[in-house]
Scaffold this motif. Structure first.
Motif, PDB file in Angstrom:
ATOM      1  N   GLU A 113       0.751  -0.951   0.086  1.00  0.00           N
ATOM      2  CA  GLU A 113       0.056  -0.039   0.202  1.00  0.00           C
ATOM      3  C   GLU A 113       0.960   0.948   0.038  1.00  0.00           C
ATOM      4  O   GLU A 113       0.341   2.518  -0.178  1.00  0.00           O
ATOM      5  N   LEU A 114       2.006   1.029   0.594  1.00  0.00           N
ATOM      6  CA  LEU A 114       2.909   2.312   0.789  1.00  0.00           C
ATOM      7  C   LEU A 114       3.849   2.993  -0.985  1.00  0.00           C
ATOM      8  O   LEU A 114       3.696   3.831  -0.668  1.00  0.00           O
ATOM      9  N   GLY A 115       4.025   1.153  -1.321  1.00  0.00           N
ATOM     10  CA  GLY A 115       4.760   1.616  -2.274  1.00  0.00           C
ATOM     11  C   GLY A 115       6.874   1.696  -1.966  1.00  0.00           C
ATOM     12  O   GLY A 115       7.343   2.083  -2.735  1.00  0.00           O
TER      13      GLY A 115
ATOM     14  N   ALA B  31       2.687   8.925  -8.362  1.00  0.00           N
ATOM     15  CA  ALA B  31       2.744   7.324  -7.772  1.00  0.00           C
ATOM     16  C   ALA B  31       3.959   6.769  -6.980  1.00  0.00           C
ATOM     17  O   ALA B  31       4.992   7.445  -7.122  1.00  0.00           O
ATOM     18  N   ALA B  32       3.077   5.775  -6.302  1.00  0.00           N
ATOM     19  CA  ALA B  32       4.669   5.522  -5.603  1.00  0.00           C
ATOM     20  C   ALA B  32       4.947   4.491  -5.399  1.00  0.00           C
ATOM     21  O   ALA B  32       4.032   3.422  -5.943  1.00  0.00           O
ATOM     22  N   ASP B  33       5.980   3.882  -6.036  1.00  0.00           N
ATOM     23  CA  ASP B  33       6.459   2.879  -6.086  1.00  0.00           C
ATOM     24  C   ASP B  33       8.451   2.634  -6.063  1.00  0.00           C
ATOM     25  O   ASP B  33       8.848   3.585  -6.484  1.00  0.00           O
TER      26      ASP B  33
ATOM     27  N   ARG C 244      -5.356   1.853  -2.662  1.00  0.00           N
ATOM     28  CA  ARG C 244      -4.561   1.242  -4.060  1.00  0.00           C
ATOM     29  C   ARG C 244      -5.678  -0.354  -4.650  1.00  0.00           C
ATOM     30  O   ARG C 244      -5.941  -0.827  -3.967  1.00  0.00           O
ATOM     31  N   PRO C 245      -6.122   0.451  -6.429  1.00  0.00           N
ATOM     32  CA  PRO C 245      -7.281  -0.807  -6.491  1.00  0.00           C
ATOM     33  C   PRO C 245      -6.431  -1.968  -7.018  1.00  0.00           C
ATOM     34  O   PRO C 245      -5.430  -2.460  -7.110  1.00  0.00           O
ATOM     35  N   ALA C 246      -6.671  -3.348  -6.419  1.00  0.00           N
ATOM     36  CA  ALA C 246      -6.495  -4.448  -7.008  1.00  0.00           C
ATOM     37  C   ALA C 246      -5.339  -4.622  -7.959  1.00  0.00           C
ATOM     38  O   ALA C 246      -4.465  -5.599  -7.811  1.00  0.00           O
ATOM     39  N   GLU C 247      -5.577  -3.906  -8.939  1.00  0.00           N
ATOM     40  CA  GLU C 247      -4.646  -4.747 -10.316  1.00  0.00           C
ATOM     41  C   GLU C 247      -3.597  -3.890  -9.850  1.00  0.00           C
ATOM     42  O   GLU C 247      -2.574  -3.895 -10.432  1.00  0.00           O
ATOM     43  N   GLN C 248      -3.466  -3.124  -8.837  1.00  0.00           N
ATOM     44  CA  GLN C 248      -1.647  -2.087  -8.266  1.00  0.00           C
ATOM     45  C   GLN C 248      -1.147  -3.221  -7.575  1.00  0.00           C
ATOM     46  O   GLN C 248       0.119  -3.337  -6.723  1.00  0.00           O
ATOM     47  N   ARG C 249      -2.513  -4.949  -7.082  1.00  0.00           N
ATOM     48  CA  ARG C 249      -0.547  -4.921  -6.336  1.00  0.00           C
ATOM     49  C   ARG C 249       0.436  -6.065  -6.908  1.00  0.00           C
ATOM     50  O   ARG C 249      -0.116  -6.532  -7.420  1.00  0.00           O
ATOM     51  N   LYS C 250       1.000  -6.066  -5.878  1.00  0.00           N
ATOM     52  CA  LYS C 250       2.926  -6.045  -6.477  1.00  0.00           C
ATOM     53  C   LYS C 250       2.744  -7.374  -5.371  1.00  0.00           C
ATOM     54  O   LYS C 250       3.469  -8.330  -5.723  1.00  0.00           O
ATOM     55  N   LEU C 251       2.372  -7.186  -4.588  1.00  0.00           N
ATOM     56  CA  LEU C 251       3.072  -8.617  -2.612  1.00  0.00           C
ATOM     57  C   LEU C 251       2.069  -9.083  -2.698  1.00  0.00           C
ATOM     58  O   LEU C 251       2.504 -10.847  -2.646  1.00  0.00           O
ATOM     59  N   THR C 252       0.930  -8.823  -2.213  1.00  0.00           N
ATOM     60  CA  THR C 252      -0.256  -9.416  -1.544  1.00  0.00           C
ATOM     61  C   THR C 252      -0.858 -10.350  -2.720  1.00  0.00           C
ATOM     62  O   THR C 252      -1.218 -10.377  -3.848  1.00  0.00           O
ATOM     63  N   GLY C 253      -1.442 -11.656  -1.870  1.00  0.00           N
ATOM     64  CA  GLY C 253      -1.868 -13.243  -3.286  1.00  0.00           C
ATOM     65  C   GLY C 253      -0.945 -13.311  -3.805  1.00  0.00           C
ATOM     66  O   GLY C 253      -0.827 -14.674  -4.577  1.00  0.00           O
TER      67      GLY C 253
END
Length: 735
Positions: free
Chosen positions: A102-104, A171-173, A207-216
């Motif tokens: 969520e933080l990026g 954007a935070a990344d 963040r919307p679901a499509e921006q998830r990079k870690l969880t899942g």
């Protein structure tokens, strides 16, 4: 106030990764984003799902500050202060994944720590900071995500001002605030000072679901490198300059008080410094633990006689059997017209079940190091319940909550045992007795096994009235045994229903129109403590073993019988179908193999298991366990699978052999030689399927335990031709 304890920085529980707040600020050159402006109302935890541990009574919403969870240093390192302890369940990795995503943040530059003091920010709605009830993700997911989103927006606003661009264009990344149009990137650390001066956003956009990079995704646990290289510190590893060691001498009979002791009887022994009276016994303080232990064993001490001096397991069992036969009791649950359902049943099914006392048997023995000053108490320990230690140390030592500092280490197992404060109080009193020097109190394995806390022993009588279609039209359940909720100060529903003793029965998922449940309370002399999955650890056995017997009486397949009674329960049906498909349910089992099935929802997650076992030399050998869980969205799927395997091992240990028996008011078992947990060569293959159908977040660490025993009992009954109604299987000569 006395000066802060200098030992805090010398005994870091996460070597190389865990810093005191002062050290953290200095390491970052003094620039740290620690926003402490109160926030709006927190997201409330989900209501208790049927079959789960009850959600604690709601209190007024807590205003949680993002800076209580997130610290960003000028060098870009992000430290997450996590509210629950790491005891092998992988919770720090999961919570860090939620925050970092969520933080990026740059995952490679993430560190974790735990807060040194208890504040409302870290408390559950029960009003306590505790690591229990599989709340680590299912409660903390939303508050942590919100804190990270607020911090991200603060950094974004600071970057927008620096770059003279609209915040929406940023954007935070990976630890940067990025302006894609120009390619400019500002590291988080460069924005800390400016962001700290901004007001906290009250309604951050998640963040919307499509921006998830870690969880899942399956992520390697962040604590693994230190553990495999030996750098990780558990509470038992803690050392400090001038530290002394304490060994306990406790009453062998439950709840006995000290009548007299003679400190002079050991004063001349090597290394002995002091003999300190503590509740229920004494702590001998010496230069090293072995000296302390040798002296404690030789200490002349007498304990008062108690009514429990001749109590044994046979007598306790007889008390529970008599309670099953006693007259009417106030109902814990009453639904429909039970009397009518039992007037003329097509078929009547009856069975009595029993489970023994259990020890928690943590690999790391009970311990705590304390340094007790006049107005500051430092505790180095691995605890699941900081607020319990605050309460008990405050009562015994007069410390105010703001005077107590925790240096929480990794836990070598918890399972509910380390929610208690005995060793902390003992270490605090011992430290005071030696002028405030740090004292580490360590219990031996036998101390914990024989003078510790236990999962309650229980009996249960089940009676079902089946109709001509094989459906359960009426169900009567009587549970006999201690009322753990009352013993632990948990409010009872209507003064009768106790979630710590009846959960899994009073909220079962099966659709039964007429039902009556009551609890014949049988007090016990020993101290009781929640064990992994609490009441579900035995109610799951009672209910699911009986469902298998009802299916047999109805002449129906156990899977189809359950499906018949779970219409409208999509989560239960989904995990049942998944586990059954994995095991090839409905097809012939391999030669000599019997299958058993069970499904239990607890802590917001239904779990189904199919056990495949065979007989070897008359003993049950489990070869495979097929597991299906619906925990909502799996934050770290690999760790979910690991917890399923761990839960199977725990549950198999107590289903096969482990138990505590009482003779002359004391526990007979003293170590792993006679309290036999599963050996490595006995571990079955565990095949896990994570079912995701859009359900709310549920627990993982506890729901994996309850289905194993009834599924194993069903397989064992088929193999042996004898109905298994009592645990462990060793009592029937099957293990």
């Amino acid at each position: 106030m006395s000066k802060p304890n200098a030992l805090a920085s010398q005994t870091s529980p996460h070597a190389g990764h865990r810093l005191s707040r002062r050290q953290f600020a200095l390491a970052a050159g003094g620039a740290v984003l620690t926003v402490a402006i109160p926030l709006g109302a927190q997201t409330q935890p989900p209501a208790a799902a049927p079959g789960s541990a009850p959600v604690p009574p709601a209190r007024p919403p807590v205003n949680r500050a993002p800076g209580s969870f997130i610290r960003i240093a000028a060098d870009g390192v992000v430290t997450f202060l996590l509210p629950t302890c790491e005891m092998g369940q992988g919770i720090h990795t999961a919570q860090a994944m939620i925050l970092a995503e969520e933080l990026g943040a740059d995952w490679k530059r993430v560190r974790t720590a735990m807060p040194e003091q208890v504040t409302p920010d870290y408390r559950l709605p029960m009003g306590q900071q505790r690591s229990v009830g599989s709340f680590g993700v299912r409660f903390w997911h939303d508050p942590l995500r919100r804190a990270a989103a607020q911090t991200r927006e603060l950094l974004t606003l600071a970057a927008a001002e620096r770059l003279s661009v609209p915040p929406a264009s940023l954007a935070a990344d990976e630890g940067y605030i990025v302006h894609a149009a120009s390619g400019r990137r500002v590291p988080f650390g460069d924005l800390v000072q400016a962001a700290s001066a901004l007001p906290v956003p009250q309604n951050p956009v998640l963040r919307p679901a499509e921006q998830r990079k870690l969880t899942g995704k399956t992520m390697r646990r962040i604590d693994t490198p230190d553990k495999v290289t030996g750098r990780a510190l558990y509470a038992v590893d803690m050392k400090a300059p001038g530290m002394l060691h304490g060994a306990v001498r406790l009453s062998p009979v439950f709840r006995a008080e000290v009548e007299s002791m003679d400190p002079a009887s050991v004063r001349g022994m090597p290394g002995v410094v002091a003999v300190v009276p503590v509740p229920g016994g004494a702590v001998v303080v010496a230069q090293n633990w072995w000296q302390a232990k040798q002296a404690a064993d030789k200490l002349t001490i007498q304990f008062k006689a108690t009514p429990n001096d001749r109590v044994g397991t046979p007598e306790l069992d007889e008390r529970m059997r008599a309670a099953l036969d006693s007259g009417p009791l106030p109902p814990a649950l009453q639904r429909g017209d039970v009397e009518a359902a039992f007037r003329a049943p097509h078929k009547l099914v009856e069975a009595d079940y029993a489970v023994p006392l259990l020890a928690h048997a943590c690999m790391e023995p009970i311990n705590c190091m304390a340094q007790a000053g006049a107005d500051r108490l430092d505790l180095w320990t691995g605890t699941q319940a900081q607020d319990i230690l605050l309460r008990d140390c405050g009562a015994a030592g007069g410390y105010k909550p703001e005077q107590v500092y925790f240096h929480n280490a990794y836990l070598g197992g918890g399972f509910g045992r380390k929610t208690h404060a005995e060793s902390a109080v003992q270490a605090m009193l011992a430290s005071r007795a030696v002028g405030g020097r740090p004292v580490k109190v360590l219990w031996s394995r036998a101390d914990d096994m024989q003078q510790g806390q236990y999962r309650q022993t229980m009996m249960c009588r089940m009676r079902a009235a089946l109709d001509a279609d094989g459906r359960i039209q009426g169900l009567r359940v009587r549970v006999a045994g201690p009322q753990m909720g009352r013993d632990n100060g948990i409010p009872l529903t209507n003064g009768v229903a106790d979630g710590m003793s009846l959960t899994g029965i009073i909220d079962m998922q099966y659709q039964i129109p007429n039902m009556l449940v009551d609890h014949a309370v049988v007090p016990m002399p020993m101290a009781l403590s929640p064990w992994r999955s609490i009441a579900n650890s035995f109610t799951g056995f009672f209910v699911e073993a009986f469902v298998n017997e009802c299916a047999a009486a109805a002449g129906k397949d156990p899977l189809e019988f359950r499906r018949q009674h779970l219409q409208g329960r999509p989560r239960m049906l989904a995990v049942l179908d998944s586990a059954a498909q994995s095991a090839g349910w409905g097809t012939a089992a391999p030669s000599g193999v019997a299958r058993g099935l069970a499904v239990v929802e607890s802590y917001g997650s239904p779990v189904a298991q199919v056990v495949e076992a065979r007989l070897r030399d008359g003993h049950v050998k489990v070869e495979k366990v097929h597991v299906a869980i619906d925990c909502g969205r799996a934050i770290n799927p690999g760790q979910v699978a690991a917890q399923m395997s761990g839960g199977v091992v725990d549950a198999m240990s107590v289903a096969l052999r482990a138990k505590i028996t009482i003779k002359d008011g004391r526990a007979e078992q003293s170590s792993f030689g006679d309290y036999q947990i599963l050996r490595m060569g006995e571990e079955p293959q565990v095949i896990t399927h994570i079912v995701e159908i859009g359900s709310p977040l549920g627990g993982v660490g506890e729901p994996c335990v309850p289905p194993l025993a009834p599924a194993l009992a069903a397989a064992a009954s088929t193999l042996s031709g004898r109905q298994v109604r009592r645990l462990p299987l060793a009592d029937a000569g099957l293990a």
